[in-house]
Design a protein around this motif. Sequence first.
Motif, short mmCIF file in Angstrom:
data_model
loop_
_atom_site.label_atom_id
_atom_site.label_comp_id
_atom_site.label_asym_id
_atom_site.label_seq_id
_atom_site.Cartn_x
_atom_site.Cartn_y
_atom_site.Cartn_z
N PRO A 49 -5.19 -11.84 0.65
CA PRO A 49 -3.96 -11.72 -0.15
C PRO A 49 -4.18 -12.00 -1.63
CG PRO A 49 -3.62 -13.18 1.74
CD PRO A 49 -5.08 -12.83 1.72
N GLU A 70 -5.45 -8.92 -3.12
CA GLU A 70 -4.37 -7.93 -3.20
C GLU A 70 -3.43 -8.27 -4.37
OE1 GLU A 70 -1.73 -7.53 0.16
OE2 GLU A 70 -1.03 -5.59 -0.55
N LEU A 128 3.44 -14.55 -3.45
CA LEU A 128 3.38 -14.28 -2.01
C LEU A 128 4.41 -15.15 -1.30
CD1 LEU A 128 1.67 -12.61 -0.04
CD2 LEU A 128 0.15 -14.58 0.19
N SER A 136 2.67 -14.26 4.63
CA SER A 136 1.49 -13.43 4.85
C SER A 136 0.97 -13.62 6.26
CB SER A 136 0.42 -13.84 3.82
OG SER A 136 -0.76 -13.12 4.05
N ASP A 137 0.01 -12.76 6.63
CA ASP A 137 -0.68 -12.96 7.88
C ASP A 137 -1.40 -14.31 7.82
OD1 ASP A 137 -1.88 -10.44 6.20
OD2 ASP A 137 -3.33 -12.06 6.41
N TYR A 151 0.79 -3.35 4.70
CA TYR A 151 -0.62 -3.59 4.54
C TYR A 151 -1.48 -2.76 5.50
CZ TYR A 151 -4.92 -5.40 2.98
OH TYR A 151 -6.17 -5.44 2.43
N HIS A 182 -2.54 -7.42 9.68
CA HIS A 182 -2.13 -7.99 8.40
C HIS A 182 -0.73 -7.53 7.99
CE1 HIS A 182 -6.58 -8.20 8.24
NE2 HIS A 182 -6.29 -9.41 7.83
N ARG A 242 2.33 -8.56 4.56
CA ARG A 242 2.76 -9.51 3.53
C ARG A 242 4.20 -9.27 3.14
NH1 ARG A 242 -3.22 -8.80 1.99
NH2 ARG A 242 -3.81 -9.98 3.82
N TRP A 287 6.10 -9.89 -0.39
CA TRP A 287 5.95 -10.29 -1.78
C TRP A 287 7.33 -10.60 -2.36
CZ3 TRP A 287 1.03 -11.08 -3.01
CH2 TRP A 287 0.05 -10.36 -2.32
#
Lengths: 413, 1179
Positions: B66, B69, B83, B86-87, B383, B403, B405, B407
């Motif tokens: 992340p 990314e 973030l 997330s995973d 993702y 995965h 996310r 944001w």
Amino acid sequence: MLQLAGITVSLLLGIAADPEPAGSSVFQLKDGDRVVFVGNTLIERAAQYGLIETLLTLTHPDAKITFRNLGYSGDTVWAESRAGFDTPTEGFARLKESVNAARPTLIFVGYGGNEAFAGRAGLPRFVVGIQRLLDVLSATGARVVLLSPIRHEDLGRPLPDPVPHNRNLRIYANTMRNIAKQRACGWIELDPVLSVRAIAQPSVPLTENGMHLNAYGYWRAAEVIARSDPTALPNWRVTLAADGRVVETSGTQIRDASHAGEMLKWIALDKTLPSLPNPHAALLSYRSGPPQRELKVTGLNPGNYRLKIDDQVCCTATANQWNKGVAITAGPEFAATEQLRQAILQKNKLFFYRWRPQNTTYLFGFRKHEQGNNAAEVVQFDPLIAQSEKEIVGLRRPVEHRYELSKQSEVSR
Amino acid sequence: MNSPASSRFRTRFARTSPSGFRHAATESVLRGSRRISAVSLAVLIVFHVAPTFAQRDLKDIPKPDPKRELSELQLADGFEISLYASDPAIASPIQMNFDPQGRLWIASSSTYPHITPGHKADDKVLLLEDRDGDGVAERSTVFSRGLLIPTGIAPGDGGVYVANSTELIFLSDTDDDGVADRRRVVLSGFGTEDTHHILHTLRWGPDGMLYFNQSIYIHSHLETPWGVRRLNGGGVWQFRPESLELNVFVRGFVNPWGHAFDRWGQSFETDGAGGQGINYLLPGASYVTAVGATRFLSGLNPGSPKYCGAEIVDGRQLPDDWQGNILTADFRANRVCRFVLSDDGAGFAAQQMPDLVGSSNVAFRPVDIKQGPDGAIYIADWYNPIIQHGEVDFRDPRRDHVHGRIWRITRTDHPLVERPKLVSVSTSELLDRLKSPESWTRQQAKRVLRERGDEILPALTRWTLALDPAESGYEHHRLEALWTYQSLDIVEPALLESLLVAGDPRVRAAAVRVVKYWHPRLDNPLELLARAVDDDHPRVRLEAVRTLAVIQEPQSMEIALEALDRPVDQFLDYALWLTARELKRSWLPALEKGQFNLALNPEHLEFALRAVDSPAVVDPLLKLVAEGRIPPERQEAVLSLVASLGNAEQLASVLALVLDKDAPSDVQQRARLLNALVKAARTRGVQPSGDRHMVVELLSSDEPSLTAAAARAIGAWKLEDSRDALSRMALDGSLDLSLRRAAIDGLTWLGGSDARDTLVQLCQNDQDLDIRKLAVEHLTTLDIEVAARQAVDWLADAKTANPTNVVTAFLQRKGGPEALVEALSEKTLPADIVKLALRAVRSTARDHRALEEALARSGGLGSPATPPTAEEVKQLVSDVLARGDPSRGQQVFRRDDLACLKCHAIAGSGGRVGPDLSSIGASAQIDYLVESLLVPGKAVKEGYHSMIVETDEGRIVTGIPVRRDDQELVLRDAEDHETTIPTDSIEEESMGGSMMPVGLVESLTHAELVDLIRFLSVLGKPGDFAVANQPMVRTWRVLMASKENEHALRHGSFQMTATASASLSWRPAYSLVSGELPIDDLPRIKSRGDVPVIVAVQFKLVVSTPGKFALGFNMPDGLSLWVDGEPVAVAERVVLELQRGRHVVTLVVDVERRGDVALVCRLLAIPESPARVQRIGGK
């Protein structure tokens, strides 16, 4: 119209007086049967409850009977829901193809509820449609049993007032019954299931939304369907004397009954698993007939006696109550039935993935040149279904259970 | 802190400080083409050093960290990103929605795209909570599992609605342990023909109804207690959970995954496989792909990339110029885009602004966007380096299943909105939240109020009465109250009626829509609607017209037609057309019985009659014509309708007008009417009753178009007596080609051996090549063997003529290809003609191997290439990465011999036969591009599958279905021509594959192919080959350097290019991806020795709302400008004010003065101007 409504009412009253008609020879399950369900949402969702299938399975523990549910939400006798990208004609061909592929020996047909929205004007077309459907189903050589559409339940506003739909449903159901008679098909009237509600206090809904059965509704429907088979489910009755003497048994075999002090022990092997308990038993004040399992023990000394099955406490009652007979509603046998139902649900899920796979556009449709290679995976569900059915065969057979009835001491209380 | 290069976009690493404010820090990176070449270089080195590991490096799969990314996300000025979740807590988020507590619900599927046998479907509903408000979800719960590809989620009614493949289910937690313990099927029977089309995009409306979507391949059959509801194809459903009333709100679209409501209850849709940007949802409308529709509403931004998700944002967290903007994700190109919505008459316009966020990371897949309780913007990032599952194998190992996310984007140094308490507060406090500036708060407050039920009614009544008319937003507060009543299904006529006359037209429009749902319980709905149809604002009129459609009475139609008494724009016209059709079972019978108000304004009656495709309208229309109540300018349209629907007697009255020399209609109009009669005979088999022979006299008309129509009528009506006249006409070399063509048509329709012999005579080599070509094409319908022999002779002589039509004529006939194979044996043809013929054969999406081989042999060409092996694909991919040059590739793409733009558009400019390629590089992996070029049939985008139709006349037509209804099917062929096939005549139809010709790139050198693929692979990625958001002219036509053109200009001035453009010959030209039109590529006109060498180009604009706007030129030097033929002074910024409709802009470039500076023309908005202008794209 008025006259018709009158007929409807009297019919319902007649049935309500005798909510569980005695078993008639509508159908008989036998070894090797492949039972196929075809119809609309009533049938499709039955696969998610598994109640009808579980009851039909456990009532014939030694017969090899398998089931395929080909219900399709929103469907009609013209197979409208099965057309996909194609015309209804092809949808109907697909229905025929999927029924044939299931190689049925007995077919339950659940249509009419959606068609009835078209009212009297739609009836001639419906008759042609259902005759064509029955022609196709009969051509498989299977016995065919028609299920009546269920009555539209009034769950109050803002849901619709079901009176007009019910009037039409009655007309359609009567037509279907006549057709069944003409064609010598089986006919099962599901309407009594809903009529019972009228006399239940407090009233417990049988449907989610007026037209789709809930767990209780399917449980009731399962009872009605299973009782249409005269070979179905014997009642479980055991009477023992306090000294270990077996006075009477039905539905089970007892061995090694013995007593020691205030304790009575025996081993029982039932003929069938018990049917699932009424999901709403606690809510209903009326008795839906005699209990399915009743144990009597005569001649006990006064006091409280506790029944354990396989070391699991099932119930406690006084000597007097045991003498009159106690209903058994829980225990390892019931757990076994639930386990069987879970296995059936799992099998139904696998079969759903097999006959209603997602992404059909890519697997079999006009984009199969892209992902048609993955269609090979769909067939891989077959051995998984077979494995699941093997498991069901094992689960539907009752096994021996150890019963132990013992007097509770004051201390242990 | 920021480098100069990052003035527009910058990346921020947001860190959360204990105070809860974010500190933007560390580096700023600008990504672009420099970075791409660095990557290529790295791959090149790896490839040479360690070839065994090359395959791994060829896959464009970034490391799923992340932080990495985050570092690649480029943000709009003044915003920062962090973030939120997330995973491993979340995987593959598909849709998300907040509940009134501010918790975020997520539908997540690791099973997508398809369940694997032996695996358990264990997809999840996740619940994310940021309890301390620090912008990070510290708590995540698996609320439910064991789901199969859940694609939509909406919390509400004490639980959560989840789209679970074939079902809409309701999950609830009855024992308060945070995990669902009850599952109820709410609706079942949704189709799952494609798992990225299934039930999705759940969204509560301001009216308390739940909306959800399905996409193009889905066929749904849903039982409700009100009856079965079916929807085949895409559309938006509208649902009331408590009553289970379910209706189709709009239908169509390809894959619509974004639906958002504005502050006034108007809704907007985006399409994840469409190309029209933001779509305004007109209730009941049909959009592209709607099954059975004959007329469609198009999107607001034709030529846009595909968008997923939609959120209309507002509130105190965002800048003033962001209020009411719509955000959507160009998930293919890894970016989130912003549009400003504004009024355009009854409808809307959407103007694209700079992106909110973009990334060079191919796995960044923004698929859903929601504003949160704190005013921040949340983005669900699916993702995944791979999107789609039609084109890419279900089991492609590059698919990411683990995965995902969320944001969170906030405004730098700007306070967040305090997260409102909604569940725990009193009803009166809750009602005050309806005044919130944040839509999030108002909408969630309404949800809570609805769930509290009727108990809130006394408080709601008090609150509504207590509102202060002097307070700003007073009318909107009352609208919120109205919606609250609506969501409780309590009818409140007094409030409704007061809002129907509110000062703000947006409030009036919203109130009219409520009448639609309440009308059975209102005393005077038609009266209310009659007033609204006469409203000052077109949108109010539109809502009234659409609402009238639900009241099935003839009077509703009479009232709706009153809308014609005020200006009618495209939206209102469409709305009225829909309503006329939906009400036809009320007013048409009334009309037939004489009960419909025939004294109506004839214009009104005519509109209604023309809207319905019913033969019942023909007599009333003819009556209007006979009474002289149709003004001359509309007579032709009316009579054409009569011709297309009428019976023999009715057609006879049209024929009478055609034959009447003294008729008020002009002679060309008579010709067009006669053509309509010909069409009726050809497609419906209906001919005018009575004597038709009078038409023969028209052969000697002075008007060529009337003569031509008469020649065709003779054939269509089988007037044997005039056969010789047609033969003479066909053979008469002194006649114009168009007349001879008409005679050939007529003759062919008459048929018989005489006709065949005449055609054979026309095929002889003493005839003109064009006539021979026509004759060969027509012969195919009379005698396929003879035609084949003549065709081969023609091909041998054809020189530079295009053989496509001749070859297609054979492909469209049963036995045609076989006859051609037979005739080709032992013959030799020029290689170039054969190449073109092969291309035509290969664009039919059918297997014509024998014909391909015969053609190749005759032209001395090698046999068709075999599909590349996996090794060859791998090798090409590595060459592309190592050596491909996108700029050179763009030149290859634009080459005339490849004709890419004939079928594919970029940013809406180019052909429509294949998909628009604007973001192909960002969405497709290179191996997919390689295979698409070399094996076009392997993967075909939805909506681009061809259909093969065989008619009862033995014709075989292949094309992409454009629309179909009960009457006709329209197919678009590889030439972008539309063919209409009467549904009755279809004997057989089947789906074909791609229309893209196999072997198209065979003529390329390896280096050219590598460059071309490189270009496609970067097309739409951030950098030089990203399509700019700003509207630019991209579709042009350029004056050809023909002798005729030069001759014409020699005797006129350059102004002729603008004033007499129809008499000159032009060809299409397209801008580069950058928007530049390179002048040095274009044909130069040297008309006289004493005038400069010029290049002349034109483009078209369409104005939907008049007003001031500007054209911006990169450099005005050497340009002359005309608008609709009128000269306009050129400057960098040319302000224009044009009428509604289409306009032609002509530019003449003085090549010497300008040099070779490319031409750029932007469409610029002028602040405060109401103007709504769009460029016209396409071919």
